[in-house]
Structure formats: C-alpha cells, structure tokens
Write a protein that holds these residues in place. Structure first.
Motif, PDB file in Angstrom:
ATOM      1  N   PHE A  29       0.792  -1.196   0.171  1.00  0.00           N
ATOM      2  CA  PHE A  29       0.010  -0.014   0.002  1.00  0.00           C
ATOM      3  C   PHE A  29       0.715   1.084  -0.171  1.00  0.00           C
ATOM      4  O   PHE A  29       0.517   2.065  -0.561  1.00  0.00           O
ATOM      5  N   SER A  30       2.003   1.278   0.949  1.00  0.00           N
ATOM      6  CA  SER A  30       2.643   2.426   0.843  1.00  0.00           C
ATOM      7  C   SER A  30       3.487   2.884  -0.569  1.00  0.00           C
ATOM      8  O   SER A  30       4.101   3.729  -0.602  1.00  0.00           O
ATOM      9  N   ARG A  31       3.192   2.127  -1.344  1.00  0.00           N
ATOM     10  CA  ARG A  31       4.122   2.210  -2.560  1.00  0.00           C
ATOM     11  C   ARG A  31       3.147   2.907  -3.647  1.00  0.00           C
ATOM     12  O   ARG A  31       3.860   3.263  -4.638  1.00  0.00           O
ATOM     13  N   TYR A  32       1.700   3.079  -3.330  1.00  0.00           N
ATOM     14  CA  TYR A  32       0.999   3.821  -4.270  1.00  0.00           C
ATOM     15  C   TYR A  32       0.560   5.081  -3.840  1.00  0.00           C
ATOM     16  O   TYR A  32       0.177   5.224  -2.662  1.00  0.00           O
ATOM     17  N   ALA A  33       0.101   5.794  -4.888  1.00  0.00           N
ATOM     18  CA  ALA A  33      -0.794   7.055  -4.306  1.00  0.00           C
ATOM     19  C   ALA A  33      -2.195   6.500  -4.108  1.00  0.00           C
ATOM     20  O   ALA A  33      -2.615   5.342  -4.440  1.00  0.00           O
ATOM     21  N   THR A  34      -2.778   7.253  -3.269  1.00  0.00           N
ATOM     22  CA  THR A  34      -4.247   6.966  -2.910  1.00  0.00           C
ATOM     23  C   THR A  34      -5.177   8.071  -3.327  1.00  0.00           C
ATOM     24  O   THR A  34      -4.846   9.154  -2.924  1.00  0.00           O
ATOM     25  N   GLY A 100      -2.692   4.771  -9.268  1.00  0.00           N
ATOM     26  CA  GLY A 100      -2.108   6.030  -9.856  1.00  0.00           C
ATOM     27  C   GLY A 100      -0.756   6.022 -10.259  1.00  0.00           C
ATOM     28  O   GLY A 100       0.341   6.170  -9.580  1.00  0.00           O
ATOM     29  N   ARG A 101      -0.651   5.649 -11.376  1.00  0.00           N
ATOM     30  CA  ARG A 101       0.590   5.068 -12.138  1.00  0.00           C
ATOM     31  C   ARG A 101       1.227   6.618 -12.631  1.00  0.00           C
ATOM     32  O   ARG A 101       2.548   6.252 -12.566  1.00  0.00           O
ATOM     33  N   ARG A 102       0.567   7.425 -12.646  1.00  0.00           N
ATOM     34  CA  ARG A 102       1.236   8.849 -12.782  1.00  0.00           C
ATOM     35  C   ARG A 102       0.957   9.428 -11.366  1.00  0.00           C
ATOM     36  O   ARG A 102      -0.175   9.410 -10.897  1.00  0.00           O
ATOM     37  N   TRP A 103       1.605  10.513 -11.360  1.00  0.00           N
ATOM     38  CA  TRP A 103       1.268  11.478 -10.132  1.00  0.00           C
ATOM     39  C   TRP A 103       1.313  13.031 -10.705  1.00  0.00           C
ATOM     40  O   TRP A 103       2.264  13.295 -11.385  1.00  0.00           O
ATOM     41  N   PRO A 104       0.323  13.677 -10.498  1.00  0.00           N
ATOM     42  CA  PRO A 104      -0.961  13.312 -10.134  1.00  0.00           C
ATOM     43  C   PRO A 104      -1.677  12.625 -10.967  1.00  0.00           C
ATOM     44  O   PRO A 104      -1.662  12.999 -12.041  1.00  0.00           O
TER      45      PRO A 104
END
Length: 124
Positions: A29-34, A100-104
């Motif tokens: 979970f900590s690897r991903y944007a939410t 969220g493969r891209r940010w943002p």
C-alpha cells in the motif's frame, strides 16, 4: 493485492464537517498514491483528491480545493479525507482507491484497488 475499507461517512448539514478514513491491508500500500473519488446518483464517478505514496504531495479537484484535505498515516496504513464547509453538492458515495501510475492522476482507470464506498449526505 491491496484491500481498502472506507469509514466515516454520514449525514451533516451544510457547513458541517466529516472525516473519512481509508484503511488498507497489504504490504504494498505504501508504494501507491491513494485517490478519493465520489459518485452521485446518475453521475459519473469523479476525482476528488489524491495523496502521493510518501504523503508529501497532495492534489485536489477545483470543486473541493480549500475545503478538503487528504493525508496519510504510513504507520497506520490509513489515508484520511477531512471535509470541511460541506455543501449539498458534495452528497455522494465516496471511494478511496490505490494505484495512480502517474502523479498526480485524476483518471479513475489508473487506480487498481478500490474500497466499497461510504455515503456522505449533506442537507441544506
């Protein structure tokens, strides 16, 4: 695989506040944007806010900017959405999503794991 569970929804009057929580299980979970999304009856699911994987950057839809704040507590594997000065047009089912493969990213198709949603109702 990340499992997400939202909580904190409810009914409030216009001008009130609610805080939604999104509790995650899964080591990645900590690897991903939410992201937070919402869907009102008869409408498309729309982007609300997102917090980056490290919690150091956030991004908001114009409609909620300056009223909503999202944050993450890495130690608790939980992301929050603080909603202030709520308006009747904020009424919807709110979902959190990881990915969220891209940010943002405002694109719901770029988020892979979704919670079940929590209802927020704002009366005038």
């Amino acid at each position: 695989q990340v499992q997400l569970v939202e909580s904190g929804g409810g009914s409030v009057q216009a001008g009130g506040s609610l805080r939604l929580s999104c509790a995650a299980s899964g080591r990645t979970f900590s690897r991903y944007a939410t992201g937070w999304f919402r869907q009102a009856p008869g409408k498309e699911r729309e982007f609300v806010a997102a917090v980056r994987w490290d919690g150091r950057s956030t991004y908001y839809a114009d409609s909620v900017k300056d009223r909503f704040t999202t944050s993450r507590d890495t130690a608790k594997n939980t992301v929050y959405l603080q909603m202030n000065n709520l308006k009747p047009e904020d009424t919807a089912v709110y979902y959190c999503a990881a990915g969220g493969r891209r940010w943002p990213s405002e694109n719901r198709f770029e988020y892979d794991s979704w919670g079940q949603g929590t209802q927020v109702t704002v009366s005038s």
